[in-house]
Structure formats: structure tokens, C-alpha cells
Design a protein around this motif. Structure first.
Motif, PDB file in Angstrom:
ATOM      1  N   ALA A 252     -10.053 -21.274 -32.438  1.00  0.00           N
ATOM      2  CA  ALA A 252      -9.920 -21.203 -31.248  1.00  0.00           C
ATOM      3  C   ALA A 252     -11.401 -21.612 -30.621  1.00  0.00           C
ATOM      4  CB  ALA A 252      -9.759 -19.511 -30.670  1.00  0.00           C
ATOM      5  N   ALA A 253     -11.652 -22.583 -31.595  1.00  0.00           N
ATOM      6  CA  ALA A 253     -13.617 -23.171 -31.294  1.00  0.00           C
ATOM      7  C   ALA A 253     -13.356 -23.342 -29.678  1.00  0.00           C
ATOM      8  CB  ALA A 253     -13.470 -23.721 -31.926  1.00  0.00           C
ATOM      9  N   TYR A 254     -12.749 -24.142 -29.093  1.00  0.00           N
ATOM     10  CA  TYR A 254     -12.715 -25.161 -27.909  1.00  0.00           C
ATOM     11  C   TYR A 254     -12.593 -23.818 -26.964  1.00  0.00           C
ATOM     12  CZ  TYR A 254     -11.434 -27.633 -23.920  1.00  0.00           C
ATOM     13  OH  TYR A 254     -12.084 -28.407 -23.035  1.00  0.00           O
ATOM     14  N   ILE A 255     -11.808 -23.865 -26.701  1.00  0.00           N
ATOM     15  CA  ILE A 255     -10.931 -22.890 -25.463  1.00  0.00           C
ATOM     16  C   ILE A 255     -12.382 -20.875 -25.592  1.00  0.00           C
ATOM     17  CG2 ILE A 255      -9.912 -20.429 -26.999  1.00  0.00           C
ATOM     18  CD1 ILE A 255      -9.643 -22.871 -23.203  1.00  0.00           C
ATOM     19  N   THR A 256     -12.779 -21.073 -27.037  1.00  0.00           N
ATOM     20  CA  THR A 256     -13.866 -19.848 -26.599  1.00  0.00           C
ATOM     21  C   THR A 256     -15.687 -20.545 -26.361  1.00  0.00           C
ATOM     22  OG1 THR A 256     -12.813 -18.796 -28.450  1.00  0.00           O
ATOM     23  CG2 THR A 256     -15.291 -18.484 -27.812  1.00  0.00           C
ATOM     24  N   LYS A 257     -15.462 -21.422 -27.062  1.00  0.00           N
ATOM     25  CA  LYS A 257     -16.583 -22.341 -26.164  1.00  0.00           C
ATOM     26  C   LYS A 257     -17.046 -22.725 -24.262  1.00  0.00           C
ATOM     27  CE  LYS A 257     -19.654 -27.127 -26.916  1.00  0.00           C
ATOM     28  NZ  LYS A 257     -19.291 -27.301 -25.125  1.00  0.00           N
TER      29      LYS A 257
END
Length: 421
Positions: A252-257
Motif C-alpha cells: 500500500a506504499a503508493y496509496i498511503t503516500k
């Protein structure tokens, strides 16, 4: 669950004694018993809601539903479709970077990429979606960060070869971002064909009633952000107490960022009321898309048979160069929007549009009611003649968004309009 059932049941289910319908949490903030608990929310070690700009229970339920429909691991709703595309790109690009985009896209998005991003120091190269792989490859640079395209281009109605561009993007170590607005996940789930990020203008079919403006970004969770091209995912974010997105957030790195960095700073937040209304639209999306597709196919065939029409662009027509792509990616359905050119050019096109009665002449598309527009003098008015050609827009092109009225009434209105030419 199948897609139609997800439209109704994903995202929210009231517990014992709670509301059956999705509640509207019309509040900017939320109560907690301790500072420690609030601290854990900010540390992302606890799930919950502390401020509606970042997250809200009503909005969250809709995000979960859209993620489930697209087959992604997470979704972030935004205030508009344009803000969704802007955020999707800015989450991975900065001044000095480069983007590759298919040229046949919505005029507003073309302007966003060609003008606004350029002012921010992000260069965009536009490519022909039908070009050979070798030709497209020439557009890539060492600083390229993403490839962008639309499943069904607005208003050229060209179908994107998703697998082709996914392979090219991944060969160059960058993600493929696909705007799936016209197809919706009822017709196509781009993630299944290799897309990494999916965006939507939820203002269109997802809402369906021309009631609320909104957007969405869906993260597939599949792209490897640790491949060396995206240090902002592998290095500590000092603006968020040293969080390392690839390490601390995993898939979930992208959507969290996107949420804790860009939504935090830009505030492109949808209201809970709008999210509630969007959810009402999503609950009937699967039914409406069937009718839109049936009606649009019938209208396309009617227009193609008229001697007053020069060209009709709709992917289910045997004459369409995208017929094969439509079969592959859209299950043989063409969505509810088509474009056509009336013989006689711009002035005749305007006369035809003004003669219609049932069909609404409005700056909108993908609604339950049939709508018509002349793109060159409205949505694409800011583009030069050269840019219009690049976007696949003829000066005399008419965009028709076929609604869910009785098909006999839609065709009768178009017929009487053509008879007046």
C-alpha cells in the motif's frame, strides 16, 4: 461476490442496531479518549479517523467499494476527476521528471499534462496509441516516471491496448496509469491487464446522475517501487516523521503516500455528503451500464446507416479499428459514449445539435439522460488545431452520451434532427 453484488454490498455493512444505509458522517473531526490514541492514528499504527481532510467514515466506505470493484488494494477519493489524475502523477513525479502519455485523451487532461505540469517542470511526451512498440519506446527517457492513458478516450472513443502499454511501461521500470472513467469496472478492470494505477472521474458513470463532482485513485499494489527509479518511496519522508513508504506500508506504499503526503498538503478532499450521493450511484452502476451499452450500440448503428453522417466512432461497430480491442478488454461492450461527424462541418454540426429536443446540449457526459456536445468549441476549445488532431478530435466532431431513455425516443430525436439538415 460478483460485480453487481459488490456495487451494493462492498464498503459498508451496518452492525447490530446500526443504519442499513451508509450514514453521512458530516463532521470535520472525531473524538478520542487519549492523546496517545490520536498519536497512534498519526503514526499509522492504529486505523481510524481524526480529520475529514485525510479520512472520513462515509468517504472510506465508498473508497473500499471502488477498490473492490477495480480489484485494487486501496483507493483514495478526491474532489474531482482532474484532481485524481493530477494527484496520481504528482505522487511519483517532480520537477525535472518526464511522463509519457497517449495523445488521444480528454482535452482537460491533455491541457493538465501539456501546460500545467510543464509549468511545474514536468515534461510530457505524447505518443500515438496505435504506433508500433519501437516508435513508442523512443519517447522514453532516463527520467520518465509513468505512462498515462484512458481505457476509452474522451471524445475520440479510441480503446487503449492496455497490455501493450503495460509491457512497455514495465520494460522501462515505470507504472502504467489508466483513466477508466468511460469503461468503469463494469466493462473493464485495467489492473487485470497490467495497469498499476487506475483513476476515475466519478462525476461520470459512477455518479450517473450529474449530481456530484468527484474522482478516485485505485492502487493495484503490484508495482515495485523499490526498483531504483522512485527514491521517494524507499527513503525516509521527513515531512511525515521519517516514514519509509515501501518498508512501512508494503504493497500500500503508493496509496498511503498519496493520502498522508499529497491529500494532507493539497486538500483535494471530497465531502461526506458527496461521497454518500456517489455511493447511491454506485449501487445501480451495474444495471445502468447494461442499458447505456445497449442504447449506444443501437444509436451507433442508426447513425452509421445515415447518408448525412460522414463517420461514426464506436468500438462495437465492425467498421471500427478498435473492434478487436473492444472484444478483448470490454467484453464486446462499448460503453455509452460515441462520437460522429456530420457532413458539412462545424456549422452543420451546430445546426444539428440545436435542432434536438430530447437530447440535452450540456457540458457533461456519461449521465442517465442523453447529452450532446461539440468538443472543438467547448471541452477542447483551449487546444490548437494541431492539438485537436493529436487528441483525435475533428473540428466537426460531435460527442453523444447516450442515456437510458427508451431507445425509440432517442433515435426519433436524432432522426428528426438529421431530417432538418
Amino acid at each position: 461476490m460478483k460485480q453487481g453484488t459488490k456495487c451494493l454490498h462492498e464498503g459498508y455493512k451496518g452492525k447490530n442496531g446500526e443504519a442499513h444505509a451508509l450514514p453521512i458522517y458530516q463532521s470535520t473531526t472525531f473524538n478520542y479518549d487519549s492523546s496517545e490514541h490520536i498519536g497512534k492514528l498519526f503514526d499509522l499504527t492504529e486505523s481510524g479517523f481524526f480529520y475529514t481532510r485525510l479520512a472520513n467514515p462515509t468517504v472510506d466506505a465508498v473508497e473500499q467499494k471502488i477498490a473492490a470493484l477495480e480489484g485494487g488494494i486501496g483507493c483514495m477519493c478526491t474532489s474531482s476527476g482532474q484532481s485524481a489524475n493530477f494527484t496520481a502523477i504528482m505522487n511519483i513525479a517532480k520537477t525535472g521528471d518526464h511522463i509519457v502519455s497517449i495523445s488521444t485523451i480528454y482535452g482537460g487532461t491533455f491541457n493538465l499534462l501539456a501546460v500545467t505540469l510543464n509549468k511545474m517542470g514536468i515534461e510530457v511526451t505524447f505518443v500515438d496509441g496505435k504506433a508500433a512498440d519501437e516508435e513508442i519506446q523512443k519517447a522514453f527517457k532516463p527520467n520518465t516516471k509513468a505512462v498515462f492513458g484512458e481505457t476509452i478516450a474522451n471524445p475520440a472513443i479510441a480503446v487503449l491496448d492496455i497490455e501493450k502499454f503495460a509491457k512497455i511501461a514495465h520494460k522501462n521500470g515505470v507504472p502504467l496509469i489508466v483513466d477508466n472513467t468511460f469503461a468503469t469496472p463494469m466493462l473493464c478492470k485495467p489492473i487485470e491487464y497490467g495497469a498499476d494505477i487506475v483513476t476515475h472521474s466519478t462525476t461520470k458513470y459512477m455518479d450517473g446522475h450529474a449530481v456530484v463532482v468527484g474522482g478516485a485513485i485505485v492502487d493495484s499494489g503490484n508495482f515495485d517501487w523499490t526498483n531504483g527509479k522512485f527514491p521517494e518511496f524507499t527513503q525516509a519522508d521527513e515531512s511525515y516523521h521519517g516514514l519509509v513508504y515501501s518498508k512501512d506500508c508494503g504493497k500500500a506504499a503508493y496509496i498511503t503516500k498519496a493520502r498522508v503526503q499529497l491529500m494532507r498538503d493539497l486538500g483535494l478532499t471530497p465531502s461526506p455528503q458527496n461521497a454518500f450521493l456517489l455511493n447511491m450511484g454506485l449501487e445501480t452502476l451495474h444495471l445502468r451500464m447494461i442499458r447505456h451499452c445497449e442504447n449506444a450500440r443501437a444509436v451507433a448503428e442508426f447513425l452509421e446507416s445515415s447518408d448525412k453522417i460522414e463517420k461514426v466512432s464506436y468500438p462495437t461497430l465492425k467498421s471500427s479499428e478498435d473492434f478487436g480491442l473492444c472484444e478483448k478488454y470490454l467484453g464486446g461492450q462499448g460503453s455509452g459514449v460515441l462520437s460522429f461527424v456530420v457532413k458539412g462541418g462545424r456549422e452543420v454540426a451546430a445546426k444539428f445539435i440545436d435542432s434536438l429536443n430530447l437530447t440535452s446540449n450540456v457540458v457533461h457526459v456519461s449521465c442517465v439522460k442523453t447529452m450532446i456536445l461539440h468538443p472543438a468549441s467547448s471541452t477542447h476549445r483551449q487546444l490548437s488545431d494541431r492539438q485537436l488532431v493529436e487528441c483525435g478530435v475533428d473540428a466537426g466532431m460531435i460527442r453523444l452520451s447516450v442515456g437510458i431513455e427508451d431507445i425509440e425516443d432517442i433515435i426519433a430525436d436524432l432522426k428528426q434532427g438529421l431530417e432538418k439538415l
